[in-house]
Motif scaffolding. Structure first.
Motif, PDB file in Angstrom:
ATOM      1  N   GLY A  19      52.827  41.004  61.088  1.00 17.89           N
ATOM      2  CA  GLY A  19      52.473  42.291  60.503  1.00 17.89           C
ATOM      3  C   GLY A  19      53.298  42.664  59.287  1.00 17.89           C
ATOM      4  O   GLY A  19      52.786  43.229  58.322  1.00 17.89           O
ATOM      5  N   SER A  20      54.587  42.340  59.335  1.00 22.12           N
ATOM      6  CA  SER A  20      55.453  42.793  58.248  1.00 22.12           C
ATOM      7  C   SER A  20      55.574  41.795  57.117  1.00 22.12           C
ATOM      8  O   SER A  20      55.926  42.161  56.004  1.00 22.12           O
ATOM      9  CB  SER A  20      56.855  43.100  58.787  1.00 22.12           C
ATOM     10  N   TYR A  21      55.292  40.497  57.378  1.00 23.69           N
ATOM     11  CA  TYR A  21      55.640  39.486  56.380  1.00 23.69           C
ATOM     12  C   TYR A  21      54.516  38.526  56.005  1.00 23.69           C
ATOM     13  O   TYR A  21      54.339  38.213  54.842  1.00 23.69           O
ATOM     14  CB  TYR A  21      56.855  38.682  56.870  1.00 23.69           C
ATOM     15  N   TRP A  22      53.771  38.039  56.992  1.00 23.54           N
ATOM     16  CA  TRP A  22      52.800  36.971  56.694  1.00 23.54           C
ATOM     17  C   TRP A  22      51.745  37.463  55.709  1.00 23.54           C
ATOM     18  O   TRP A  22      51.170  38.545  55.895  1.00 23.54           O
ATOM     19  CB  TRP A  22      52.121  36.479  57.982  1.00 23.54           C
ATOM     20  N   PRO A  23      51.423  36.648  54.686  1.00 17.49           N
ATOM     21  CA  PRO A  23      50.447  37.100  53.688  1.00 17.49           C
ATOM     22  C   PRO A  23      48.977  36.904  54.084  1.00 17.49           C
ATOM     23  O   PRO A  23      48.114  37.635  53.606  1.00 17.49           O
ATOM     24  CB  PRO A  23      50.778  36.258  52.454  1.00 17.49           C
TER      25      PRO A  23
END
Lengths: 370, 393
Positions: free
Chosen positions: A116-120
């Protein structure tokens, strides 16, 4: 047959011109004429073979197979397949990856990087789950289960709701929050120009050079490498952005012989079936020759072994003080519902749903005597 | 002191027999060297199956890393894949998708090259400060081997690249046969340049832990792209954006944005002796300072050494001329009279790139990059000869 001429090397090496495509273009033109220079080695790949291995999925959805799943269905599958390491809410167990949370933390001192916070890209989650998960039993998830698990991970990150039907058409349309959070390597502009300078040789610093930090203060170096183990103080937490390790592995069992029990030998077919079920356990448990404690204790001789008795393994308080021995009955109850049977157990596995799996697994475990 | 009994008395080894030639058909180091081994840092990862260990660089010299102590990084454990069971598939935008056996690969014209392989996370634990007390742990995610193999471009040409059209926006996707598959996307320019499909290292077959029977060698680029147990190369019209090139191996800057496709390993060096695991044990007088330097941009042309934490520098002696994308050994033959040193080394490569300080790197990147920390390292050598990992002003 005539021996083929060795292929002329394609001259694209180090020359900076290679990057503007000019030389590459020339190389390609050469390749158009290489038919006569080919070696005739290898054989044609069959469509079924390509289909079996060509599984990668791209951000635009290329490579996604037909199928679907939602988070509502995914929750139970995630609980059984993933929660042992990633937690029931994708929050992570111990040092295993957290898959949810961390929103808005990327600029913090200790960023939490999750789907949720990082994966593009959503495609990456599907691709990785489908090809490489679960850990120790990769490529065992069905297409629908993969959609459902990915939906549950997205749901755990508040990206979709639990009824959203994830399939080959909708998945590429789910844009992850950090999709725009990446830039292509810009070191050439931001760093190289600064550091390609004639280096200073004398009087290179303004004031006297002082020590500002020492590794021995932190003292996280593995002990065997230290000449003289110094500090008597407890070691502080390591400064790296990783969680503390799980409990250190204990010594291997004194006699990890894996000889099958001599009497009451279990049905070999059942044992073989149990070995497959054991794939679900492998991420945390070892059994057989040289088995060591890992996230869970080693399991040699578990059938008939005193409960909570592996020396050096840190059991939950409940498990450590239960007493008694594991027999087929207690094991069956525990394997079907670990947390319901032993309140507070550290074993995060949700339990085996099928009685036949329980029976097979116990047969398999029985085949490793102490 | 009297005469040395090791000289004046006949020793067992000077009178009896040693081992016969059949005793050890494939040797290991002598028992006196049994502390020179790869080591793991347990708190780094959840499980050794998906983890890394470290080359004992403090105890090695020269440039070639013996396979038996060259660091390992697995994402799903080191698998056992035999040559008869080995298959390599080339598919995607090629004229004829192909499958090669291991024996097929040995029939193509092959090349030999020495290259370093460095994990992008080498020295990554030191971003926030001096943390691990040994060169093995701060800089040991590296090895340097002589590879024998077939250029990837030869295999791609065998499958035919007319279907690929213009190479400029094309990529290859490479993956391994293990359960992680560890897939990575590589731009076509690099694939057609110096990437090697290797089956031998340092003259012998690859070791299991380094991808036996076949691994990819991607010179100068981060170790994660050197896919082991290579099973498939797909020519594509874009990057896959796999797990290993999005959620990992991307470098987060201070403002929270992250760099991707940071493939090249910049110039770097480290003093391997003296260092925390290799203290000065002899008395005052002559001492050899040694270390290694490397650059993903090409050859190392110069290494400077400072004994005073970077105030003054002197140029070290290179053991031999730098080689393209390979380790270079340096020496500074000097004397030590018990004075304290703040020992540093600084590599310079053929592009004029000068290895930066930690402060320079942090100014640009902040503390959260994890990867590509090629800073100048400092060892504090004390009056008793011991050394410690420190940071200096």
């Amino acid at each position: 047959a005539p021996i083929p001429e060795p292929e002329a090397p394609v001259k694209t090496a180090a020359a900076p011109e290679a990057l503007d495509g000019g030389i590459i273009g020339a190389a390609h033109a050469d390749n158009g004429d290489t038919k006569g220079l080919r070696f005739g080695l290898g054989r044609g790949a069959l469509p079924e073979e390509i289909a079996a291995w060509n599984l990668d999925v791209s951000p635009d959805g290329t490579g996604l197979p037909a199928g679907s799943g939602n988070a509502f269905d995914g929750e139970a599958i995630f609980e059984e397949q993933c929660a042992v390491c990633h937690g029931s809410f994708a929050e992570g167990v111990g040092n295993w990856p957290k898959l949810a949370g961390g929103d808005g933390t990327l600029a913090d001192e200790d960023p939490l990087k999750t789907v949720g916070s990082y994966w593009p890209y959503t495609s990456t989650v599907w691709d990785y789950v489908h090809r490489s998960m679960p850990f120790g039993n990769a490529q065992s998830l069905s297409v629908d289960d993969t959609y459902a698990i990915v939906a549950y991970i997205l749901y755990s990150n508040d990206i979709i709701d639990d009824e959203f039907e994830l399939n080959q058409d909708t998945l590429p349309e789910v844009v992850l929050p950090n999709a725009d959070g990446f830039i292509v390597d810009d070191r050439a502009e931001t760093e190289y120009s600064k550091w390609r300078t004639e280096p200073c040789m004398e009087n290179c610093k303004d004031g006297p050079v002082e020590i500002t930090m020492r590794a021995t203060v932190l003292d996280v170096t593995p002990e065997e490498a230290v000449e003289e183990p110094a500090a008597t103080d407890p070691a502080p937490e390591p400064a790296a952005a990783v969680d503390p390790a799980p409990e250190p592995a204990a010594e291997p069992a004194a006699d990890p012989a894996a000889a099958p029990a001599e009497t009451d030998a279990p049905d070999p077919e059942l044992v073989a079936a149990g070995e497959k079920v054991f794939n679900k356990c492998k991420a945390c448990h070892q059994i057989g020759d040289g088995a060591k404690d890992r996230v869970g204790p080693q399991l040699n001789g578990i059938v008939g072994r005193e409960i909570g008795s592996v020396e050096g393994f840190k059991y939950s308080n409940t498990m450590g003080s239960m007493g008694g021995a594991w027999d087929a009955e207690t094991l069956a109850a525990f394997l079907a519902d670990p947390r319901g049977t032993v309140k507070g157990t550290k074993m995060a596995f949700a339990g085996l749903r099928k009685d036949s799996d329980v029976e097979a697994l116990i047969a398999y475990l029985s085949s490793f005597s102490q | 002191a009297g005469p040395d009994p090791l000289i004046t008395e006949v020793q067992d080894w000077a009178s009896g027999f040693g081992h016969g030639v059949d005793e050890v058909p494939y040797g290991l180091p002598i028992k006196f060297e049994d502390d020179v081994i790869r080591r793991n840092v347990e708190w780094l990862t959840a499980d050794t199956i998906s983890s890394i260990n470290f080359t004992p660089i403090h105890a090695l010299d020269g440039t070639i890393t013996p396979q038996g102590c060259a660091f390992e990084r697995h994402h799903s454990g080191a698998i056992e894949l035999s040559k008869p069971d080995y298959r390599l598939m080339i598919n995607g935008l090629v004229d004829q998708p192909l499958v090669f056996s291991y024996d097929d690969l040995e029939r193509f014209p092959r090349e030999q090259h020495v290259y370093f392989c460095e994990c992008a996370a080498n020295t990554g634990m030191e971003w926030a400060g001096a943390q691990l007390n040994g060169a093995q742990f701060t800089h040991g995610m590296i090895h340097n081997m002589e590879y024998t193999g077939v250029p990837l471009r030869t295999l791609l040409a065998e499958a035919g690249l007319d279907a690929a059209g213009d190479f400029k926006d094309k990529w290859v996707y490479v993956e391994g046969a293990d359960a992680s598959s560890n897939g990575r996307s590589i731009p076509m320019e690099k694939a057609m340049d110096d990437v090697l499909v290797a089956f031998k290292a340092n003259g012998e077959a690859l070791r299991k832990e380094h991808g036996y029977p076949v691994r990819l060698v991607v010179p100068g680029w981060e170790g994660n792209m050197w896919v082991k147990w290579l099973r498939r190369v797909e020519v594509m019209d874009g990057p896959v954006e796999s797990r290993e090139e999005t959620s990992k191996y991307t470098d987060t800057l201070a403002d929270g944005t992250s760099r991707k496709w940071t493939w090249v390993m910049d110039a770097k060096s480290v003093v391997t002796s003296p260092s925390p695991q290799a203290p000065i044990k002899h008395g005052h007088g002559p001492v050899v300072i040694t270390g290694m330097a490397w650059s993903g941009h090409g050859k190392i042309t110069r290494v400077d050494v400072s004994k005073d934490g970077g105030m003054t520098w002197e140029t070290a002696r290179l053991a031999s001329e730098g080689q393209d994308k390979a380790l270079t050994r340096f020496y500074l033959d000097t004397t030590w009279e018990g004075e304290e040193w703040l020992l540093q080394s600084r590599a310079i490569d053929e592009t004029g790139y000068v290895q930066p300080t930690k402060a320079q790197l942090r100014d640009v990147r902040g503390l959260n990059s994890i990867y590509h920390n090629n800073c100048i390292q400092t060892w504090h050598v004390k009056a008793n000869g011991e050394a410690e990992n420190v940071e200096v002003s």
